[in-house]
Write a protein that holds these residues in place. Sequence first.
Motif, PDB file in Angstrom:
ATOM      1  N   GLY A 372       0.769  -1.233   0.000  1.00 11.67           N
ATOM      2  CA  GLY A 372       0.000   0.000   0.000  1.00 11.67           C
ATOM      3  C   GLY A 372       0.801   1.285   0.000  1.00 11.67           C
ATOM      4  O   GLY A 372       0.210   2.370   0.026  1.00 11.67           O
ATOM      5  N   ALA A 373       2.132   1.198   0.003  1.00 11.59           N
ATOM      6  CA  ALA A 373       2.934   2.430   0.034  1.00 11.59           C
ATOM      7  C   ALA A 373       2.614   3.276  -1.193  1.00 11.59           C
ATOM      8  O   ALA A 373       2.500   2.748  -2.298  1.00 11.59           O
ATOM      9  N   PRO A 374       2.475   4.606  -0.996  1.00 16.13           N
ATOM     10  CA  PRO A 374       2.296   5.465  -2.162  1.00 16.13           C
ATOM     11  C   PRO A 374       3.535   5.354  -3.069  1.00 16.13           C
ATOM     12  O   PRO A 374       4.660   5.249  -2.565  1.00 16.13           O
ATOM     13  N   ILE A 375       3.301   5.359  -4.386  1.00 14.13           N
ATOM     14  CA  ILE A 375       4.423   5.286  -5.322  1.00 14.13           C
ATOM     15  C   ILE A 375       4.564   6.639  -6.014  1.00 14.13           C
ATOM     16  O   ILE A 375       3.675   7.057  -6.767  1.00 14.13           O
ATOM     17  N   ILE A 376       5.658   7.313  -5.746  1.00  8.26           N
ATOM     18  CA  ILE A 376       5.962   8.581  -6.412  1.00  8.26           C
ATOM     19  C   ILE A 376       6.667   8.257  -7.728  1.00  8.26           C
ATOM     20  O   ILE A 376       7.616   7.468  -7.744  1.00  8.26           O
ATOM     21  N   ILE A 377       6.206   8.872  -8.805  1.00 10.17           N
ATOM     22  CA  ILE A 377       6.887   8.647 -10.089  1.00 10.17           C
ATOM     23  C   ILE A 377       7.173   9.979 -10.765  1.00 10.17           C
ATOM     24  O   ILE A 377       6.267  10.799 -10.973  1.00 10.17           O
ATOM     25  N   VAL A 378       8.455  10.193 -11.075  1.00 10.06           N
ATOM     26  CA  VAL A 378       8.868  11.359 -11.855  1.00 10.06           C
ATOM     27  C   VAL A 378       9.893  10.859 -12.873  1.00 10.06           C
ATOM     28  O   VAL A 378      10.899  10.263 -12.505  1.00 10.06           O
ATOM     29  N   ALA A 379       9.582  11.049 -14.146  1.00 11.70           N
ATOM     30  CA  ALA A 379      10.358  10.377 -15.191  1.00 11.70           C
ATOM     31  C   ALA A 379      10.864  11.359 -16.240  1.00 11.70           C
ATOM     32  O   ALA A 379      10.130  12.253 -16.668  1.00 11.70           O
ATOM     33  N   HIS A 380      12.133  11.202 -16.625  1.00 12.46           N
ATOM     34  CA  HIS A 380      12.626  11.806 -17.865  1.00 12.46           C
ATOM     35  C   HIS A 380      12.126  10.854 -18.971  1.00 12.46           C
ATOM     36  O   HIS A 380      12.869   9.984 -19.440  1.00 12.46           O
ATOM     37  N   LEU A 381      10.867  10.996 -19.335  1.00 16.04           N
ATOM     38  CA  LEU A 381      10.218   9.959 -20.136  1.00 16.04           C
ATOM     39  C   LEU A 381      10.920   9.734 -21.473  1.00 16.04           C
ATOM     40  O   LEU A 381      11.055   8.596 -21.933  1.00 16.04           O
ATOM     41  N   GLY A 382      11.353  10.815 -22.085  1.00 15.27           N
ATOM     42  CA  GLY A 382      12.012  10.695 -23.385  1.00 15.27           C
ATOM     43  C   GLY A 382      13.295   9.881 -23.328  1.00 15.27           C
ATOM     44  O   GLY A 382      13.776   9.393 -24.357  1.00 15.27           O
ATOM     45  N   ASP A 383      13.877   9.751 -22.159  1.00 14.33           N
ATOM     46  CA  ASP A 383      15.105   8.960 -22.003  1.00 14.33           C
ATOM     47  C   ASP A 383      14.819   7.569 -21.448  1.00 14.33           C
ATOM     48  O   ASP A 383      15.755   6.803 -21.200  1.00 14.33           O
ATOM     49  N   GLY A 384      13.578   7.257 -21.182  1.00 13.49           N
ATOM     50  CA  GLY A 384      13.245   5.957 -20.582  1.00 13.49           C
ATOM     51  C   GLY A 384      13.628   5.860 -19.114  1.00 13.49           C
ATOM     52  O   GLY A 384      13.643   4.785 -18.532  1.00 13.49           O
ATOM     53  N   ASN A 385      13.942   7.012 -18.523  1.00  6.51           N
ATOM     54  CA  ASN A 385      14.494   7.044 -17.156  1.00  6.51           C
ATOM     55  C   ASN A 385      13.386   7.406 -16.158  1.00  6.51           C
ATOM     56  O   ASN A 385      12.907   8.532 -16.139  1.00  6.51           O
ATOM     57  N   VAL A 386      12.977   6.406 -15.375  1.00  6.58           N
ATOM     58  CA  VAL A 386      11.850   6.566 -14.460  1.00  6.58           C
ATOM     59  C   VAL A 386      12.348   6.546 -13.015  1.00  6.58           C
ATOM     60  O   VAL A 386      12.801   5.510 -12.534  1.00  6.58           O
ATOM     61  N   HIS A 387      12.275   7.691 -12.346  1.00  6.11           N
ATOM     62  CA  HIS A 387      12.560   7.668 -10.908  1.00  6.11           C
ATOM     63  C   HIS A 387      11.309   7.151 -10.203  1.00  6.11           C
ATOM     64  O   HIS A 387      10.286   7.843 -10.140  1.00  6.11           O
ATOM     65  N   PHE A 388      11.415   5.920  -9.733  1.00  7.32           N
ATOM     66  CA  PHE A 388      10.287   5.190  -9.141  1.00  7.32           C
ATOM     67  C   PHE A 388      10.550   5.142  -7.643  1.00  7.32           C
ATOM     68  O   PHE A 388      11.528   4.521  -7.199  1.00  7.32           O
ATOM     69  N   ILE A 389       9.685   5.800  -6.856  1.00  9.17           N
ATOM     70  CA  ILE A 389      10.024   6.080  -5.457  1.00  9.17           C
ATOM     71  C   ILE A 389       8.906   5.661  -4.507  1.00  9.17           C
ATOM     72  O   ILE A 389       7.993   6.441  -4.208  1.00  9.17           O
ATOM     73  N   PRO A 390       8.961   4.428  -3.999  1.00 12.89           N
ATOM     74  CA  PRO A 390       8.001   4.045  -2.958  1.00 12.89           C
ATOM     75  C   PRO A 390       8.220   4.930  -1.720  1.00 12.89           C
ATOM     76  O   PRO A 390       9.361   5.187  -1.329  1.00 12.89           O
ATOM     77  N   GLN A 391       7.122   5.408  -1.152  1.00 11.16           N
ATOM     78  CA  GLN A 391       7.233   6.370  -0.065  1.00 11.16           C
ATOM     79  C   GLN A 391       6.779   5.782   1.268  1.00 11.16           C
ATOM     80  O   GLN A 391       5.726   5.152   1.356  1.00 11.16           O
ATOM     81  N   MET A 392       7.585   6.017   2.316  1.00 12.78           N
ATOM     82  CA  MET A 392       7.223   5.604   3.669  1.00 12.78           C
ATOM     83  C   MET A 392       6.841   6.851   4.461  1.00 12.78           C
ATOM     84  O   MET A 392       7.421   7.920   4.262  1.00 12.78           O
ATOM     85  N   GLN A 393       5.905   6.683   5.412  1.00  9.44           N
ATOM     86  CA  GLN A 393       5.617   7.800   6.303  1.00  9.44           C
ATOM     87  C   GLN A 393       6.735   7.918   7.328  1.00  9.44           C
ATOM     88  O   GLN A 393       7.365   6.940   7.702  1.00  9.44           O
ATOM     89  N   PHE A 394       6.938   9.166   7.831  1.00 12.87           N
ATOM     90  CA  PHE A 394       8.014   9.375   8.808  1.00 12.87           C
ATOM     91  C   PHE A 394       7.863   8.438  10.009  1.00 12.87           C
ATOM     92  O   PHE A 394       8.835   7.837  10.474  1.00 12.87           O
ATOM     93  N   ALA A 395       6.632   8.296  10.483  1.00 13.27           N
ATOM     94  CA  ALA A 395       6.417   7.496  11.694  1.00 13.27           C
ATOM     95  C   ALA A 395       6.743   6.021  11.460  1.00 13.27           C
ATOM     96  O   ALA A 395       7.412   5.377  12.270  1.00 13.27           O
ATOM     97  N   GLN A 396       6.293   5.533  10.302  1.00 12.01           N
ATOM     98  CA  GLN A 396       6.621   4.148   9.903  1.00 12.01           C
ATOM     99  C   GLN A 396       8.119   3.918   9.935  1.00 12.01           C
ATOM    100  O   GLN A 396       8.624   2.925  10.426  1.00 12.01           O
TER     101      GLN A 396
END
Lengths: 476, 476
Positions: A372-396
Motif C-alpha cells: 500500500g505504500a504510495p508510489i511517487i513517479i517522476v520520469a525523464h520519459l524521453g530517455d526511458g528514465n523513471v525515478h520510481f520512489i516508494p514512499q514511507m511515512q516518517f512514523a513508519q
Amino acid sequence: MALIQTFIALLGDSAVLRSKEDLAGHVTDWRGRYQGQAQCVVFPSTTAQVAEVVKLCHAAQVPVVAQGGNTSLCEGAIPRTDLPETVVINLGRMRQVRAVDPANNSMVVDAGCVLQTVQETARSHGRLYPVSLGAEGSCQIGGNIATNAGGTGVLRYGNTRENVLGLEVVLPDGRIWEGLYGLRKNNTGFDLKHLFIGSEGSLGIITGATLKLHPLPTARAMAWLAVESPQAAIDMLARFQSRCSASLSAFEMLNDVQLNIVLNHVADRRAPLSPSYPWHVLVELTDTCDEALLAAALEETLSAAAEEGMLLDAAIATNGKQQADWWEVRHSVSEGNKKAGIGINTDPAVPLSAIPAFISQATAAAHRIVPGAPIIIVAHLGDGNVHFIPQMQFAQWQALSPAEQDQLSRRVKQAVNEVACALAGTFSAEHGIGQVLTDEMALFKPAVELDLMHAIKRAIDPQQRFNPGRLLPPAP
Amino acid sequence: MALIQTFIALLGDSAVLRSKEDLAGHVTDWRGRYQGQAQCVVFPSTTAQVAEVVKLCHAAQVPVVAQGGNTSLCEGAIPRTDLPETVVINLGRMRQVRAVDPANNSMVVDAGCVLQTVQETARSHGRLYPVSLGAEGSCQIGGNIATNAGGTGVLRYGNTRENVLGLEVVLPDGRIWEGLYGLRKNNTGFDLKHLFIGSEGSLGIITGATLKLHPLPTARAMAWLAVESPQAAIDMLARFQSRCSASLSAFEMLNDVQLNIVLNHVADRRAPLSPSYPWHVLVELTDTCDEALLAAALEETLSAAAEEGMLLDAAIATNGKQQADWWEVRHSVSEGNKKAGIGINTDPAVPLSAIPAFISQATAAAHRIVPGAPIIIVAHLGDGNVHFIPQMQFAQWQALSPAEQDQLSRRVKQAVNEVACALAGTFSAEHGIGQVLTDEMALFKPAVELDLMHAIKRAIDPQQRFNPGRLLPPAP
C-alpha cells in the motif's frame, strides 16, 4: 607524515587540509549518510601538480580519491572509512576556462570549473553547453564527466558523454594523457575518452576537458498535459518526436502522487491543470527559429491529439514567467519528497516501449514488501528514465532500527531494479554506482561484462588504488 | 587441415571456403592494392557459431580477421600476406533484422546486415537510420561499427558511434559479451561498447548491434553557394547553425578544381553555379516540419548574407529532382577523381577554426614535394573533415616505379597529416587506420595514448591474435 610534508612543500600549506575539522566537508557525502577517513585533502592548482601528487601517492602506495563538488548521490567522491591512509585530491582550485572556440563550437576547461560557470561562459559566446541538473551551482565539470551526468537536457542533447570532445587525464602512475582533441571525427585507435567518461575516478583523474557547444536556442514553447496512462504519454512523445524532431527539448512525466506532494509541501507552487488527473507531462520545445513557429507546432500537435481523444486536458504557457513557474513545479520534486516522507529512491531506465510494464510490475514488486505504500513517479520519459520512489511515512520509518531501515531500503530497491533488468533495462540510468550500487553490479551485470571491466581496471590501475571499492564489485 | 575439417563439421561444407579462387575476393582489398593469405574463410550463420569458430582458433593459436563487406579504404578487413594460417570470419550470412522497436526508436540487427537494408528497414517503420556513405549498398553494419564509419550525415546525427546503443561481441577467447542494451541512459560501469566501436576487429568480433533510430525527416531545402574562401564558407556555416540549428543536415564544400573534375569527367553532371568561382558549398536543411518553413529559413539566411557581401553567388533548388542532381554532383567526386588522374588521398580533420590555415599550409607542404600539383579539396566542412588530395597526372605517375610511387604517396600524405596534427587535428577522421596508417599512429599519437591502447589490447586479446598488425603500431 612524510607524504603530507612533501605535499606542503609542493603545493603550499593552505592547499593541504589535514585537521579533522578541515577534512569534515570532504570526507562526508552531501546527503550526510557516509563518513569516510583520509590522511589529507590536497588542492592542486595545475595538471602538473595533480600529476606530482599522484606520483607521490603511487610511490607511497596509498589510495587516491578524486573529488569535485562532492554532489554524488552514490557516495562516489569521498574516501572510505576503512582506508584512513587515503589521499583525497580535490580539483576545486583548477577552475580556469582555458579557451573558447566559437567557430569550432568548443571550449577547453579545467576540471574544477563549476557547471554553471561553463554554461554561462558558453552563453556569453552565443553558445549553449546543454547539460543541466539540480546541482549545477556547485557540481564541477570534472565530476560531471567522471560520472557521465544526465539531467534534463538529455532528450535533445544527450548525456555528458555526448558533449565531451576530448580529455586530459592523470593516470594512476602519474603520467598525463593529453587527449584534449576538439574534433567531431577522429578514427585513430580506441576512443579512450569514452573509457574515462563515467569511470568514477577508478581509472584516472580528469584534469581538463574539451566540451562540445551548440547553437543557443532563442525560442521556446511549453505545454502541460494530463493523460490517462504512461502509455498515453508515450504515444504523445512519439507524436512530438515525429512532428517536432530535434526541437523537442523536454518531455517530463509526473504522476498525481508526485504532483500533489509538490503542491502540498512546497510554497507557492501551482498546478497548471487539476492535480486529480492521474498522469502529467511537461513538454518543452526550443529552437533558433521564430517563436511563433514553435507555438504553432505545439498547438497543431495538441489539437490533433485532443481530437483523437489522446488527452484528458492540456494547457499552453502564455509567457516566459509561466514557463519558468512550470519548470519550478518540476524542479521542486526533491524538496517536496524530502518534506513529505521517506522516499526510497531508484534510478532505473528501460526501453520506452517497456515503461508501462515497468511501472505496473515495479509497483506490484514494491507493494509485496511495503503493502500500500504510495508510489511517487517522476520520469525523464524521453530517455526511458523513471525515478520510481516508494514512499514511507516518517512514523513508519522511525519505528525501524537503522539496520532495518537499511535492509528495507535495499530490498525495495533491488526488487524495483530486478523488474527493470528483466525488461532489458538498467538499475542506474544517470546517478552511477559509487559504493551504494556495487551489489547491484554483481547481481545484474553479465559475468563477461564484469570480467572485461576488471581486466581494464587491472590494465590501467594495476595496483587498484584509484577510488578502490567503488564502481566495480570485488573481482571474483 | 584438422581445423578446417572441424569448421566443415560445424558449419557445413559451403560455409568454409578454401580454394585459391574462392578465397580471392576475401583476401584482396577492394581497391586491389593488397593481397593477403588465409587458410580459409568461414561463414557462420549465428553468434554461437562465431563463438565456436573463435574458440577453435584460440585453441589452435591462429590469427583471426573479421570481415564484413570488405569496403575498408585502409586494408583493414583482409588477412595479412605473412600469416597464411589466418582464419577469416565473414559475417555475411548473419543478416537478420532481429527486432524493430519504433516506440523506443531502436532496432536490433545482425552484424552482417547491409547498411542499405538497415536504412530501408528503419524507413519502413517511419524512422531514420542516419549513417549514409558511398558503399552503403554493400558495406555491412558490423564493419560500419568496427570502423566507426562517418559519411554525409555526421553534421546532424554524428558518426556511427553516436548511433549505436548496444553491442553483442565475441571476444578473442570465444566468450560472448551480451551487451545489446537499447537504452539512452545507462551509468553502470565502463561503457564497453565505445571500446569496440572503432576497434577495427582488434578486440572482438561484433555479431549484433542495437541501433538508434531518429524521426524520419519529411521536408528538405537545398542551396548551392559560391564563396570567396574557406573562411567565408565557415562564416556561412556559423550563420546556418545559429539560424537553423539541428535542421542543418549537410554543409559540404568543394573547390573549383574538384568541381571542374566532376563536370569534365563524369557524364551528365551540371554545375548549379559557374565553376569559375573558387569555392562551392552544398547546404541542405531537413526536418519534420512544413517544407515552406525550411525554404523560408534558407532564403532568409542567404538574403542576409548576400546583403552583407558574404556570397559570390547562390542558387536554391526548386524541386526534388534538382536536389537529387546536386547531390549527384557531390557524390561523383570519387568517380571523377579516379578518371582525371592519380589522387593522393588524405582524410584529416582539424578544428573548424583552423581549416583556412590547414588548407594554405597543407598546400605549401604538398607543393614542396610535388611542385604545382593541382590540389583537389572536398570537405565535410561542418565536421572539420577536409579530404585534401594533391593530384598527379597519369603520365607523371606512370614514369615512377611502384616503389617510387609508394614513397612519394607516403611523403605527401605524411606532410599533409603533419600540418593537420600541428593544428590540433587528426590524420584519420573517418577512414580509420587498418594497415596503411599504423606508421602515422606511431608518428603522431602521444606515447601515453599508445601505451594505454596497448595495455587495453593486452588485457582483452592477450595472445594478440585478433587482426594482428592492424590499428596499432608495434608495441614499443
